[in-house]
Write a protein that holds these residues in place. Structure first.
Motif, PDB file in Angstrom:
ATOM      1  N   ASP A  91       3.737  45.420  40.162  1.00  0.00           N
ATOM      2  CA  ASP A  91       2.767  45.460  41.255  1.00  0.00           C
ATOM      3  C   ASP A  91       2.892  44.248  42.157  1.00  0.00           C
ATOM      4  O   ASP A  91       2.827  44.359  43.374  1.00  0.00           O
ATOM      5  CB  ASP A  91       1.335  45.503  40.700  1.00  0.00           C
ATOM      6  CG  ASP A  91       1.068  46.816  40.010  1.00  0.00           C
ATOM      7  OD1 ASP A  91       1.936  47.712  40.123  1.00  0.00           O
ATOM      8  OD2 ASP A  91       0.017  46.946  39.364  1.00  0.00           O
ATOM      9  N   VAL A 114       6.068  44.489  44.320  1.00  0.00           N
ATOM     10  CA  VAL A 114       5.915  45.487  45.373  1.00  0.00           C
ATOM     11  C   VAL A 114       5.005  44.937  46.473  1.00  0.00           C
ATOM     12  O   VAL A 114       5.289  45.035  47.660  1.00  0.00           O
ATOM     13  CB  VAL A 114       5.337  46.797  44.790  1.00  0.00           C
ATOM     14  CG1 VAL A 114       4.932  47.757  45.903  1.00  0.00           C
ATOM     15  CG2 VAL A 114       6.359  47.451  43.861  1.00  0.00           C
ATOM     16  N   LYS A 115       3.925  44.298  46.016  1.00  0.00           N
ATOM     17  CA  LYS A 115       2.978  43.754  46.972  1.00  0.00           C
ATOM     18  C   LYS A 115       3.622  42.680  47.841  1.00  0.00           C
ATOM     19  O   LYS A 115       3.430  42.642  49.053  1.00  0.00           O
ATOM     20  CB  LYS A 115       1.807  43.163  46.178  1.00  0.00           C
ATOM     21  CG  LYS A 115       0.521  43.133  46.954  1.00  0.00           C
ATOM     22  CD  LYS A 115      -0.613  42.654  46.084  1.00  0.00           C
ATOM     23  CE  LYS A 115      -1.331  41.536  46.785  1.00  0.00           C
ATOM     24  NZ  LYS A 115      -2.252  40.800  45.949  1.00  0.00           N
ATOM     25  N   LYS A 149       6.064  44.339  50.336  1.00  0.00           N
ATOM     26  CA  LYS A 149       5.357  45.030  51.418  1.00  0.00           C
ATOM     27  C   LYS A 149       4.633  44.046  52.329  1.00  0.00           C
ATOM     28  O   LYS A 149       4.611  44.230  53.545  1.00  0.00           O
ATOM     29  CB  LYS A 149       4.349  46.021  50.828  1.00  0.00           C
ATOM     30  CG  LYS A 149       5.027  47.244  50.256  1.00  0.00           C
ATOM     31  CD  LYS A 149       4.009  48.259  49.782  1.00  0.00           C
ATOM     32  CE  LYS A 149       4.720  49.514  49.319  1.00  0.00           C
ATOM     33  NZ  LYS A 149       3.780  50.465  48.714  1.00  0.00           N
ATOM     34  N   SER A 150       4.038  43.020  51.747  1.00  0.00           N
ATOM     35  CA  SER A 150       3.269  42.141  52.617  1.00  0.00           C
ATOM     36  C   SER A 150       4.191  41.367  53.555  1.00  0.00           C
ATOM     37  O   SER A 150       3.865  41.195  54.730  1.00  0.00           O
ATOM     38  CB  SER A 150       2.343  41.225  51.820  1.00  0.00           C
ATOM     39  OG  SER A 150       3.075  40.287  51.096  1.00  0.00           O
ATOM     40  N   ILE A 194       7.100  42.363  54.686  1.00  0.00           N
ATOM     41  CA  ILE A 194       7.597  43.320  55.687  1.00  0.00           C
ATOM     42  C   ILE A 194       6.516  43.586  56.732  1.00  0.00           C
ATOM     43  O   ILE A 194       6.774  43.523  57.939  1.00  0.00           O
ATOM     44  CB  ILE A 194       8.032  44.638  55.012  1.00  0.00           C
ATOM     45  CG1 ILE A 194       9.288  44.412  54.168  1.00  0.00           C
ATOM     46  CG2 ILE A 194       8.303  45.720  56.059  1.00  0.00           C
ATOM     47  CD1 ILE A 194       9.637  45.564  53.234  1.00  0.00           C
ATOM     48  N   GLU A 244      -5.474  41.742  54.016  1.00  0.00           N
ATOM     49  CA  GLU A 244      -4.029  41.860  53.896  1.00  0.00           C
ATOM     50  C   GLU A 244      -3.554  43.249  54.331  1.00  0.00           C
ATOM     51  O   GLU A 244      -4.050  44.253  53.857  1.00  0.00           O
ATOM     52  CB  GLU A 244      -3.630  41.633  52.435  1.00  0.00           C
ATOM     53  CG  GLU A 244      -2.157  41.673  52.182  1.00  0.00           C
ATOM     54  CD  GLU A 244      -1.427  40.573  52.931  1.00  0.00           C
ATOM     55  OE1 GLU A 244      -1.450  39.448  52.440  1.00  0.00           O
ATOM     56  OE2 GLU A 244      -0.866  40.850  53.992  1.00  0.00           O
ATOM     57  N   VAL A 245      -2.609  43.251  55.228  1.00  0.00           N
ATOM     58  CA  VAL A 245      -2.031  44.519  55.651  1.00  0.00           C
ATOM     59  C   VAL A 245      -0.890  44.835  54.706  1.00  0.00           C
ATOM     60  O   VAL A 245       0.083  44.109  54.643  1.00  0.00           O
ATOM     61  CB  VAL A 245      -1.470  44.404  57.084  1.00  0.00           C
ATOM     62  CG1 VAL A 245      -0.918  45.739  57.526  1.00  0.00           C
ATOM     63  CG2 VAL A 245      -2.541  43.925  58.019  1.00  0.00           C
ATOM     64  N   LEU A 246      -1.044  45.881  53.948  1.00  0.00           N
ATOM     65  CA  LEU A 246       0.024  46.196  53.012  1.00  0.00           C
ATOM     66  C   LEU A 246       0.768  47.460  53.388  1.00  0.00           C
ATOM     67  O   LEU A 246       1.656  47.882  52.699  1.00  0.00           O
ATOM     68  CB  LEU A 246      -0.553  46.356  51.605  1.00  0.00           C
ATOM     69  CG  LEU A 246      -0.675  45.042  50.853  1.00  0.00           C
ATOM     70  CD1 LEU A 246      -1.270  45.266  49.496  1.00  0.00           C
ATOM     71  CD2 LEU A 246       0.680  44.375  50.731  1.00  0.00           C
ATOM     72  N   ILE A 258       3.358  49.702  55.126  1.00  0.00           N
ATOM     73  CA  ILE A 258       4.614  49.576  55.848  1.00  0.00           C
ATOM     74  C   ILE A 258       4.957  50.959  56.376  1.00  0.00           C
ATOM     75  O   ILE A 258       4.551  51.961  55.812  1.00  0.00           O
ATOM     76  CB  ILE A 258       5.733  48.994  54.963  1.00  0.00           C
ATOM     77  CG1 ILE A 258       5.906  49.783  53.679  1.00  0.00           C
ATOM     78  CG2 ILE A 258       5.447  47.540  54.640  1.00  0.00           C
ATOM     79  CD1 ILE A 258       7.072  49.319  52.850  1.00  0.00           C
TER      80      ILE A 258
END
Lengths: 541, 336
Positions: free
Chosen positions: A477, A480-481, A484-485, A487, B79-81, B83
């Motif tokens: 997790d 992945v977090k 993604k954050s 990006i 937080e923008v997660l 994508i």
């Protein structure tokens, strides 16, 4: 008597950039703290004692930019002190709790001494920054410190040359800043070599890198000395191949030294073993049990029942294993020397974190090994790749094969069902970053800051650690977090930059959170020719 | 709800929320613990809601022109997660996994989808295809190719080429109604790595075949008398067996030394807690060793309790040394 050949020990030290100022306590920051207490300080202690005792040695060590950045970060330094003080407190309680179990109490005392020493070493001796300690050993001529990718991005799976170059560019620049001299060599992240990347290494004055055994053995033309001597890539950068035999003795789960029954068992930690309310203040604030670092048992055997650890017997074993390792290298060198027309070189690279953290007795083993090599024999001598190239400046030209030191030897660890989804995004943001650098060559003020931060987000998203963690299946997790954050942070920055509406507060927050390499200049991502001129002005030396 | 909102809540409010979210042990948690746990759960929920961009199990994507970047939606501090699912580009990329396998991912722009859908009367009807070219050594000529017809819901594929040391390129395209292959996007060129010794020998650095094999055998650690094919196989096998890198794994999840055998288990340990109180300025010893009193004069001592009998004299001495009280409990532990 003159030596017959050489051994080059290489320790690769790396941890992903984990720093969360927005949380008071963050579980994954413990990776750094554990590595400081269990690996970096014990290794430094071994090296410093060798120096004090007049033992000559040469060892190659990589310190990756994320690790350098974390070790010199004031927030993490202070958090480490908090961490080690908590451990000292726990060890004190343990001494009390085990008063009717002398075998365990002895160990509790050992841990208390270890933690107290760490605090002294960290706080008093090196004023919170142990990079100074590494640097000192470098300046005194014992360590050859090399660099890595800026964020340990896996180069063979990058699509754009500019992206590879940026990893190397920032790494050499940052390394020079932190260690006072430009690196001579590089540990390619995950030992991942893609033919042609050496051209970029040469641009940055890097003279050598390493590949896994098959990278050299399968090089073309066929390398005359196998992986017992380096080859020059067409760019003139030297490639050294890993020796499998010596790797196996340390690494192999089945046959390796670390699995010896006398050695400390990693998986029995009081964080999991002791009564909940008692251990509660020393585990994760959410109440999840985690490793504390205090472990009382030895491996014992393939059973669930574990016997208490005996440090003296383990130490004896470490000495025996060091002797065995040296003996095997002597035999290997003697044989190789008899069939080669030059002095053979054995390259043995390991993850530094294996020593101490995972293989508790590893630093002791290294200590014995270096002493024995110094005092007990004349067949082999410890050298670094730079030393070797000075002795043998003429080497065969050959192109190593694409390779890595991951499972199966190629790219599969970082490109498989669990993590392949990241690449379309990583390639996309790299491409957009290059576009930005090309489009805004002369940015100033807030625009420049946003561009620099965009570059940081790309770099942080590229860490091979995230793909690796996704594959191994623990802490997924978080990986992945993080992916993604970074990006999404990049993409938002991209929109704000191109739309000319940069959110100042948000940018400042990102600079505060993802603050790796504050002095970074986004223009390294530029692909135009003018950039080359600019690069020459860089003070790398 | 942001973490800041949580911070503003009272413990009662947090407990109510925790009950809603079914958090175990909530009543025993501190406020900070509750906030942490609720926040973690919120993040998890958010993540579950997200679409995995390339996962094959996901439902068919919507390819309309509105699926550009989704990052604009949230301009809050949270937080923008998210994508993007698609970058609205028609492209195909090729990557190398190992000497035998390639990986390719691709995507279509909304425009491409709309145009083709019109021609074929629906996107699902477009005969999409990935054409894999084997290039000549100089990368110039396309010596051969094979086609992979594509499922419209899939946007990536592992391609088995089984050809080490070869150049490859793929075209993303479709078949026109007349059976002609039409390219939509062309990939980068990749080279699969060699999986054995190179045939190329450098005259200047010549080595007798026999000697080279001896060296290779040594490097690989293979047995005597093996063919070079067997040697290569044993090298590749070793690469599979041995742990290579473990930087992160050695910190967070080291590889287990033992195969964990699944069986039922129970561990039992006992600890003894001795506690009491005396005058705050008195001195106290337990089994002769001094124990620190709390400011209110109370004390607690907690010890692992081994088998056998422990005689535990607890002695309090007044500050002036005139009074002394000793209480001696006897504790026996016997495990049957």
């Amino acid at each position: 008597m003159e030596e017959l050949g050489y051994l080059s020990l290489v320790l690769h030290s790396h941890l992903p950039y984990v720093r969360h100022p927005e949380h008071d306590r963050f579980l994954e920051e413990d990776w750094l703290f554990e590595a400081i207490t269990e690996t970096y300080i014990p290794l430094l202690r071994v090296f410093e004692r060798l120096v004090e005792d007049g033992v000559k040695f040469r060892l190659t060590l990589s310190l990756t930019p994320p690790l350098l950045a974390m070790l010199s970060d004031p927030l993490l330094q202070d958090r480490y002190i908090r961490h080690i003080e908590r451990l000292i407190e726990l060890a004190e309680k343990e001494i009390e709790r085990t008063r009717w179990l002398p075998q365990f109490q002895e160990l509790a005392v050992m841990y208390k001494e270890m933690f107290t020493f760490s605090r002294w070493f960290f706080v008093e001796k090196y004023k919170k920054n142990i990079v100074t300690a590494f640097r000192k050993l470098q300046d005194e001529g014992f360590l050859e410190i090399i660099t890595c990718g800026m964020t340990h991005g896996y180069l063979p799976l990058m699509l754009q040359k500019e992206a590879v170059r940026a990893q190397i560019h920032y790494a050499t620049e940052y390394h020079t800043q932190m260690l006072g001299r430009p690196p001579q060599g590089i540990w390619l992240p995950e030992c991942g070599y893609n033919p042609g990347d050496d051209e970029i290494l040469r641009e940055y004055g890097l003279r050598f890198f390493f590949t896994d055994a098959h990278g050299i053995l399968h090089a073309s033309p066929r390398p005359k000395y196998g992986n017992f001597a380096p080859v020059y890539c067409p760019s003139g950068v030297a490639a050294f191949g890993r020796d499998l035999e010596s790797s196996k003795q340390v690494w192999s789960a089945q046959e390796g030294y670390p699995g010896d029954y006398e050695y400390r068992e990693f998986y029995r930690d009081i964080g999991f073993d002791l009564e909940y309310e008692y251990i509660r203040p020393y585990i994760h604030p959410s109440g999840v049990r985690i490793n504390t670092g205090i472990k009382y048992y030895r491996i014992t055997g393939p059973t669930h029942h574990k016997e208490p650890y005996n440090p003296w017997r383990a130490k004896e074993k470490a000495a025996i294993h060091a002797g065995n390792f040296m003996f095997n290298r002597e035999k290997q060198i003697e044989y190789l020397a008899s069939i080669l027309d030059r002095k053979p070189l054995i390259v043995s690279p390991y993850d530094a974190e294996l020593y101490g953290h995972w293989w508790f007795e590893g630093p002791q083993w290294l200590d014995y090994l270096i002493r024995k090599i110094h005092y007990d024999q004349h067949t082999i001598k410890l050298i670094t790749p730079s030393d070797y190239l000075e002795m043998y400046p003429r080497n065969q030209v050959s192109v190593p094969s694409l390779s890595s030191w991951g499972y199966k030897g190629y790219n599969e660890v970082w490109l498989e069902g669990s993590n392949d989804w990241i690449y379309r995004h990583l390639h996309q943001i790299s491409q957009k970053m290059i576009e930005l650098a090309n489009q805004y060559p002369n940015a100033t003020g807030i625009q420049e800051r946003a561009l620099n931060q965009a570059a940081r987000e790309v770099l942080l998203a590229q860490s091979s650690d995230w793909a690796f963690i996704m594959k191994t299946g623990t802490m997924v997790d978080y990986a992945v977090k993080r992916t993604k954050s970074h990006i999404s942070r990049f993409l938002r920055l991209y929109e704000q930059i191109t739309g000319d509406r940069i959110d100042h507060d948000w940018l400042s927050d990102l600079e505060y959170k993802d603050n790796i390499f504050p002095g970074l200049d986004y223009r390294a991502y530029s692909s135009n020719a003018g950039y080359k001129r600019w690069k020459r002005e860089l003070k790398l030396a | 709800m942001t973490p800041e909102d949580l911070l503003k809540m009272t413990k009662e409010e947090l407990l109510k929320l925790a009950r809603k979210k079914n958090i175990p042990n909530r009543s025993r948690m501190t406020k900070a613990g509750l906030i942490e746990k609720i926040h973690l759960l919120m993040l998890e929920e958010e993540e579950k809601k997200m679409t995995e961009p390339t996962s094959k199990e996901r439902p068919a994507p919507y390819y309309g022109p509105t699926t550009v970047l989704t990052t604009e939606k949230k301009e809050t501090d949270e937080e923008v997660l998210e994508i993007p699912f698609s970058y609205n580009q028609t492209l195909v990329t090729l990557m190398v996994r190992d000497p035998y396998w390639l990986y390719s991912y691709w995507d279509f722009s909304g425009k491409t989808v709309n145009e083709l859908s019109q021609v074929f009367g629906g996107w699902e009807r477009v005969p999409l295809c990935l054409r894999v070219y084997n290039l000549s050594a100089d990368g110039e000529k396309r010596s051969s190719y094979f086609d992979i017809s594509l499922n419209h819901q899939v946007k990536n594929w592992y391609i088995n080429v089984n050809q080490p040391n070869c150049n490859f390129q793929v075209d993303l395209g479709y078949f026109t109604p007349s059976g002609h292959f039409q390219t939509l996007a062309r990939s980068n060129i990749v080279t699969t790595p060699r999986d054995t010794i190179s045939d190329v020998v450098d005259e200047e650095w010549m080595v007798v075949e026999e000697d080279y094999r001896r060296l290779y055998r040594l490097a690989v650690g293979a047995g005597i008398g093996q063919s070079s094919l067997e040697m290569t196989e044993s090298l590749l096998k070793r690469l599979e067996r041995e742990v290579g890198s473990g930087a992160v794994s050695s910190i967070s999840s080291p590889v287990r030394l033992l195969e964990e055998k699944r069986h039922f288990w129970l561990v039992l340990d006992t600890e003894l807690i001795i506690y009491g109180a005396t005058e705050p300025d008195a001195t106290l010893t337990i089994q002769g060793q001094p124990v620190k009193l709390r400011p209110d004069g109370s004390f607690t001592l907690r010890m692992a309790l081994p088998e056998g009998t422990q005689i535990i004299p607890v002695t309090a001495t007044s500050r002036d040394g005139k009074d002394q009280i000793t209480i001696t409990p006897l504790v026996s532990k016997e495990t049957r």
